[in-house]
Design a protein around this motif. Sequence first.
Motif, mmCIF file in Angstrom:
data_model
loop_
_atom_site.group_PDB
_atom_site.id
_atom_site.type_symbol
_atom_site.label_atom_id
_atom_site.label_comp_id
_atom_site.label_asym_id
_atom_site.label_seq_id
_atom_site.Cartn_x
_atom_site.Cartn_y
_atom_site.Cartn_z
ATOM 1 N N TRP B 169 43.130 48.358 45.947
ATOM 2 C CA TRP B 169 41.977 49.001 45.309
ATOM 3 C C TRP B 169 40.650 48.300 45.605
ATOM 4 O O TRP B 169 39.594 48.791 45.262
ATOM 5 C CB TRP B 169 42.173 49.023 43.779
ATOM 6 C CG TRP B 169 43.201 50.006 43.329
ATOM 7 C CD1 TRP B 169 43.890 50.899 44.091
ATOM 8 C CD2 TRP B 169 43.671 50.196 41.984
ATOM 9 N NE1 TRP B 169 44.754 51.639 43.320
ATOM 10 C CE2 TRP B 169 44.642 51.232 42.026
ATOM 11 C CE3 TRP B 169 43.376 49.604 40.754
ATOM 12 C CZ2 TRP B 169 45.309 51.672 40.877
ATOM 13 C CZ3 TRP B 169 44.034 50.043 39.620
ATOM 14 C CH2 TRP B 169 44.992 51.069 39.681
ATOM 15 N N LEU B 170 40.722 47.145 46.207
ATOM 16 C CA LEU B 170 39.547 46.300 46.343
ATOM 17 C C LEU B 170 38.855 46.506 47.685
ATOM 18 O O LEU B 170 39.502 46.447 48.734
ATOM 19 C CB LEU B 170 40.044 44.859 46.208
ATOM 20 C CG LEU B 170 39.057 43.777 45.893
ATOM 21 C CD1 LEU B 170 39.745 42.681 45.086
ATOM 22 C CD2 LEU B 170 38.499 43.210 47.169
ATOM 23 N N GLN B 171 37.557 46.764 47.649
ATOM 24 C CA GLN B 171 36.811 46.829 48.911
ATOM 25 C C GLN B 171 36.724 45.411 49.467
ATOM 26 O O GLN B 171 36.091 44.541 48.850
ATOM 27 C CB GLN B 171 35.399 47.366 48.693
ATOM 28 C CG GLN B 171 35.359 48.869 48.425
ATOM 29 C CD GLN B 171 33.950 49.416 48.446
ATOM 30 O OE1 GLN B 171 33.035 48.739 48.945
ATOM 31 N NE2 GLN B 171 33.764 50.604 47.918
ATOM 32 N N PRO B 172 37.315 45.179 50.623
ATOM 33 C CA PRO B 172 37.495 43.787 51.059
ATOM 34 C C PRO B 172 36.201 43.034 51.353
ATOM 35 O O PRO B 172 36.203 41.814 51.356
ATOM 36 C CB PRO B 172 38.364 43.912 52.310
ATOM 37 C CG PRO B 172 38.288 45.331 52.726
ATOM 38 C CD PRO B 172 37.973 46.145 51.516
ATOM 39 N N ASP B 173 35.092 43.728 51.573
ATOM 40 C CA ASP B 173 33.854 43.001 51.880
ATOM 41 C C ASP B 173 32.894 42.967 50.685
ATOM 42 O O ASP B 173 31.729 42.623 50.845
ATOM 43 C CB ASP B 173 33.161 43.634 53.085
ATOM 44 C CG ASP B 173 32.630 45.019 52.754
ATOM 45 O OD1 ASP B 173 33.062 45.585 51.714
ATOM 46 O OD2 ASP B 173 31.796 45.538 53.511
ATOM 47 N N SER B 174 33.413 43.307 49.509
ATOM 48 C CA SER B 174 32.496 43.423 48.370
ATOM 49 C C SER B 174 32.584 42.261 47.395
ATOM 50 O O SER B 174 31.918 42.253 46.384
ATOM 51 C CB SER B 174 32.823 44.713 47.597
ATOM 52 O OG SER B 174 34.054 44.572 46.899
ATOM 53 N N ILE B 175 33.413 41.262 47.717
ATOM 54 C CA ILE B 175 33.751 40.261 46.695
ATOM 55 C C ILE B 175 32.721 39.135 46.585
ATOM 56 O O ILE B 175 32.435 38.439 47.561
ATOM 57 C CB ILE B 175 35.128 39.637 46.981
ATOM 58 C CG1 ILE B 175 36.176 40.741 47.188
ATOM 59 C CG2 ILE B 175 35.536 38.715 45.842
ATOM 60 C CD1 ILE B 175 37.493 40.217 47.699
ATOM 61 N N VAL B 176 32.201 38.969 45.380
ATOM 62 C CA VAL B 176 31.344 37.828 45.061
ATOM 63 C C VAL B 176 32.065 37.023 43.991
ATOM 64 O O VAL B 176 32.450 37.564 42.957
ATOM 65 C CB VAL B 176 29.978 38.296 44.511
ATOM 66 C CG1 VAL B 176 29.210 37.128 43.920
ATOM 67 C CG2 VAL B 176 29.173 38.986 45.598
ATOM 68 N N ILE B 177 32.248 35.724 44.242
ATOM 69 C CA ILE B 177 32.891 34.858 43.248
ATOM 70 C C ILE B 177 31.894 33.783 42.840
ATOM 71 O O ILE B 177 31.511 32.934 43.647
ATOM 72 C CB ILE B 177 34.171 34.205 43.813
ATOM 73 C CG1 ILE B 177 35.159 35.297 44.261
ATOM 74 C CG2 ILE B 177 34.813 33.300 42.759
ATOM 75 C CD1 ILE B 177 36.383 34.753 44.979
ATOM 76 N N ASP B 178 31.455 33.875 41.595
ATOM 77 C CA ASP B 178 30.541 32.870 41.063
ATOM 78 C C ASP B 178 31.377 31.944 40.176
ATOM 79 O O ASP B 178 31.846 32.345 39.117
ATOM 80 C CB ASP B 178 29.427 33.552 40.270
ATOM 81 C CG ASP B 178 28.313 32.587 39.920
ATOM 82 O OD1 ASP B 178 27.294 32.574 40.627
ATOM 83 O OD2 ASP B 178 28.477 31.827 38.938
ATOM 84 N N PRO B 237 30.088 27.699 43.987
ATOM 85 C CA PRO B 237 30.498 26.877 42.842
ATOM 86 C C PRO B 237 29.266 26.252 42.163
ATOM 87 O O PRO B 237 28.227 26.046 42.796
ATOM 88 C CB PRO B 237 31.357 25.794 43.491
ATOM 89 C CG PRO B 237 30.821 25.648 44.875
ATOM 90 C CD PRO B 237 30.231 26.989 45.266
ATOM 91 N N HIS B 238 29.398 26.013 40.867
ATOM 92 C CA HIS B 238 28.336 25.377 40.070
ATOM 93 C C HIS B 238 28.935 24.244 39.252
ATOM 94 O O HIS B 238 30.072 24.344 38.798
ATOM 95 C CB HIS B 238 27.719 26.374 39.078
ATOM 96 C CG HIS B 238 27.060 27.565 39.692
ATOM 97 N ND1 HIS B 238 27.772 28.592 40.284
ATOM 98 C CD2 HIS B 238 25.753 27.910 39.798
ATOM 99 C CE1 HIS B 238 26.917 29.512 40.735
ATOM 100 N NE2 HIS B 238 25.692 29.126 40.449
ATOM 101 N N LEU B 239 28.144 23.218 39.015
ATOM 102 C CA LEU B 239 28.548 22.144 38.099
ATOM 103 C C LEU B 239 27.954 22.401 36.724
ATOM 104 O O LEU B 239 26.744 22.552 36.576
ATOM 105 C CB LEU B 239 28.064 20.790 38.601
ATOM 106 C CG LEU B 239 28.919 20.138 39.682
ATOM 107 C CD1 LEU B 239 28.338 18.779 40.031
ATOM 108 C CD2 LEU B 239 30.370 19.986 39.241
#
Lengths: 349, 349, 349, 349
Positions: B169-178, B237-239
Amino acid sequence: MKKFRVAIAGASGYAGAELVRLAAAHPAYELTAVTSEKSAGQSVASVFPSLTGVVSHTFEALAPHALAERADAVFLALPHTKSQEPVALCRKAGKLVVDLSADYRLKDVAAYEQWYQTPHAYPQLLQEAVYGLPELHRSAIAKAGLVASPGCYPTAAILQLAPLCKQGWLQPDSIVIDAKSGISGAGRSPALPYHFPEAHESLEPYKIGQHRHIPEIEQELGIVGGRTAAITVAFTPHLVPMNRGILCTAYCRLTKDVSLNELRALYRDFYKGERFIRLFEETMPNPRYIKGSNYCDIGIYQDRRAGWVVTVAAVDNLVKGAAGQAIQAMNLMMGLPEDTGLTAPGSYP
Amino acid sequence: MKKFRVAIAGASGYAGAELVRLAAAHPAYELTAVTSEKSAGQSVASVFPSLTGVVSHTFEALAPHALAERADAVFLALPHTKSQEPVALCRKAGKLVVDLSADYRLKDVAAYEQWYQTPHAYPQLLQEAVYGLPELHRSAIAKAGLVASPGCYPTAAILQLAPLCKQGWLQPDSIVIDAKSGISGAGRSPALPYHFPEAHESLEPYKIGQHRHIPEIEQELGIVGGRTAAITVAFTPHLVPMNRGILCTAYCRLTKDVSLNELRALYRDFYKGERFIRLFEETMPNPRYIKGSNYCDIGIYQDRRAGWVVTVAAVDNLVKGAAGQAIQAMNLMMGLPEDTGLTAPGSYP
Amino acid sequence: MKKFRVAIAGASGYAGAELVRLAAAHPAYELTAVTSEKSAGQSVASVFPSLTGVVSHTFEALAPHALAERADAVFLALPHTKSQEPVALCRKAGKLVVDLSADYRLKDVAAYEQWYQTPHAYPQLLQEAVYGLPELHRSAIAKAGLVASPGCYPTAAILQLAPLCKQGWLQPDSIVIDAKSGISGAGRSPALPYHFPEAHESLEPYKIGQHRHIPEIEQELGIVGGRTAAITVAFTPHLVPMNRGILCTAYCRLTKDVSLNELRALYRDFYKGERFIRLFEETMPNPRYIKGSNYCDIGIYQDRRAGWVVTVAAVDNLVKGAAGQAIQAMNLMMGLPEDTGLTAPGSYP
Amino acid sequence: MKKFRVAIAGASGYAGAELVRLAAAHPAYELTAVTSEKSAGQSVASVFPSLTGVVSHTFEALAPHALAERADAVFLALPHTKSQEPVALCRKAGKLVVDLSADYRLKDVAAYEQWYQTPHAYPQLLQEAVYGLPELHRSAIAKAGLVASPGCYPTAAILQLAPLCKQGWLQPDSIVIDAKSGISGAGRSPALPYHFPEAHESLEPYKIGQHRHIPEIEQELGIVGGRTAAITVAFTPHLVPMNRGILCTAYCRLTKDVSLNELRALYRDFYKGERFIRLFEETMPNPRYIKGSNYCDIGIYQDRRAGWVVTVAAVDNLVKGAAGQAIQAMNLMMGLPEDTGLTAPGSYP
């Protein structure tokens, strides 16, 4: 310096306290009245011991007519939906008004009524109000009688994306804004999520896709981009265990292939001469650099491998995100240098 | 319960200390050796006073051959690139090995060499290694001699997106991981960014689009999705100023219109019977609920207006993100119930 | 292991939640009821998401008679003054009772009524109650039907001074106890002083010389010292911006000249064989070493120049300072090994 | 306003950064040089991004002769024992000097050499130096060429006890000072105790009875008390997980029976007209009220039951405890109003 008589309504919250702190040190202000329903009758110093010896005022209940008589300029930091009428009365009395609530920020009455679930009683005044982001609306603010000061998240989110929008480089449906705020952003009323043992060693998203700052961000990015395409953003705010500061990390895709140098040149050009915008490159924007100051620090980064531009912006939610920005706008309205009373650098660490 | 002789190499960091803490309480472990180059000759309790009265071991220098003689199973928590050879020696000696470094995680030798800037001396062993995420590779882990335990960020990122990938179901180029991590994720070596006054009241992204956990995330999401399309993620990634915990907020677009109920049903089905996965709905995943425990808490939300699905996952970076997950895999390798020694709920607040 | 049916009354505060967490992992407990007036009808997991998947209980309103029928042993973590009657009813029904409130701690009814401003309705039961500090009253606890579990501050303060009192080395009017507590010690009800932005970057004494834990400390130090002279302590608690942990720094003058070695030998001897007392020398006791564990860490130092002995003690206010100590006492009452269910080392960092 | 050319030596620590921050906003300063051995050649803004856009200086190596030529007044924030010679050279050149190290604070050369384990090469200059606490030595400071600015702990400890000492009400051997400091007090050099995961959720005493600020406190309390009896204090500093602020809780016995009203009247009288002393009664002094400001907040409380007076003082360790106090003294030396450049109220929250 000529003195303006200044009143602050709704000053017992954190943004209000910050307005009092900055107003007390402002060389052109004579602070004539400070209101709070909750704390009426108490001295400001007893509610905010940090201001002991700084101001000698006592909180009074809000009476807009009386207030207007004693002030040339009025700041209102009332809860959303409670500011409509006092603002209208102060404007009717011809006062300069900066409103820190959301009541006069959205140009689209229907959007206001939908997001705030309240009718707007002064739609005409809404049209006259100027959105108080000086970096985008400086000349309009200078001529305005009523300025709607931006929300804390929108300040960071709009400023970090405006150059890309203006330039037309931004794919309008690609924007993800992951925002993080210190707990003072939640206000001064105790509640379980902000109880120290709950908020400490804790990190939590809230109102995913439903935060009321969303229409403000979309409105302003739409305007700066010339409304060629409607902007829709995915926006998730998070509560972070610190007192002050907002960090917004925004992800977007571009309409064309641009190098990092070109991107940074665009931002330098767009923000040339701006007193309160600092562009960082090696150093990452971080709330620790702007505590107590009116700066908005912005960084632009590029993930060429994955095809995203990532911008990062930091503001102090109570200064550039609230009280400082309100004073910045009022300075323009009063014909003062824009940074009057706002020159203090951030406290570090 | 039958006892296995267990050794822990590289135990003077935070993940190592957590391994010792959990191993000391594990009913099937007899802890026979604990190594640290830096602290060799010192008692574990003098380096980690929290373990006073808990373990009586003394750190020794790492000597893989000798270690292998004294242990049936070995955990290695060495720095990346330093684990290649000790792992190979322990495997040659026929020991069960769980490696917490990145050295055996990437199946693609070229990717390893590019991201870690080091040649891989044991490419064949790399192929034999199993990626130690039991929720995705349970049966392979149970048969493995060598397990490469996942990084902390990938654990959260992969688990929160795997059902969508698997389902297609996932558009493979749409992923943002914060992603956001507590400071213990940066290790135990003092340095300016982790100096208390710098990291407190502070919040900062780092290695935007360049973090070494990226290829791990993309590899595993690719595998679970059947490699029908390469997955590329924007990862920042964030600290965050807290000790423990990771929160990942992931944004993606879907290939089809699905309701929130369908999404949640998909996750419930995918993770049915999983001992360490908890699916939250009203409650947001938050590191405060999983401190010291092996849970991964996941929430799925939908921003229909803007057209994004937002998933949120929380893990304790030192437990499910490191030591706990390593023990979970080792339990499978030893033929023990998967949660042996891992049943403690999180400490709250 | 034989199972006891166990009920916990007043479990929606932090000490109650900790009791549930520890009870859930206790090998001899079958948890049969959990009460809370405020949360009656809600599942424990919805109030404490950290316990999702750990317990399946629902909070019920407190009905002591009904409770007693379903339990062999009852823990009560009710507010002070609210525990008198439920304790009496449970005792009348012949149940083993550990009360975590202050209602049965003070032997002197007049002192109770003065410090708590409430009459005591069960003065005879008060005399039967045993003060639940196993290190001082182990055999009495083992025979008791009712144990009054000590306050968090008294646990640290009494344990760090008891050896000096017993030995008669302590000048009884010289004691200053400067105590510091994490904010969870203030409970789970939101209020302005514990609102995150107020309590963070903040440090404040409160109830100087007036804290209700004072008579408890003086009573127990008087008993251990053989009441040869009344003990009066200067006691100042402080709120410190951390979640868990108490650190007490106590200052006293001695009646004779003693070396540091003699002092430390005295403590080693006094606490010989104690499972939960750890004596530190080079390392300073620090809450970071005891989070989630039942230890009390104690250090003894000497300022010969100025003529003071300084002792330092650290406990987790929710474990050895509340839930853990209550279970330790109940273990004795049940005839179980004293550390049953309490063997988990502290989580670090 | 007439401008003085001002140099700051040793400006890459936290006190130095605070001096630069305050100097940049000081209306009578022209900042001509900023030195740091460690950061020589780097811009101040690159080391302290908070000062981006505020100062344009570059750190240079310390060359006292050259420095003296370019400045009328010099602040030195060098490590203890490193300040002796540069101070002497600047004084020889006739410059106004405020030294923030301990090198010129102790009048007794033997005490200096004992506590700092270094010979003093300028004993005569030591005698000329004035201890820079304006509330006690205002007129001497105004005439001085060299001022030794007090340590952070002594500022709080001396100011909170001086009225009692002066009045002769204080039993000189009864004083216990339990001091707590934020981590910025430990400086800017990373080390394990200040590593975030170690210092967070942590609380620890250190150097019990051995801290180098002890002789300073005893010297000044002796002087203000007229040296009728030597003062000896029990002093224990603690590290508290916050960035800024010191809270000192002092316990003492009196030589006579005095009411709380009399005590508070004594303090009001003693500190009448003092710009930076605030006396609190209902409100407890708390670092949260003085962040970034030059105030010292003091409260006096009485524990009549136990026979102790308890005083509490709060300062910002980097302002009234370092940079602000140094500027306050320099203002007196320059003949300026004492609060020039120091009028900013504290930032809250």
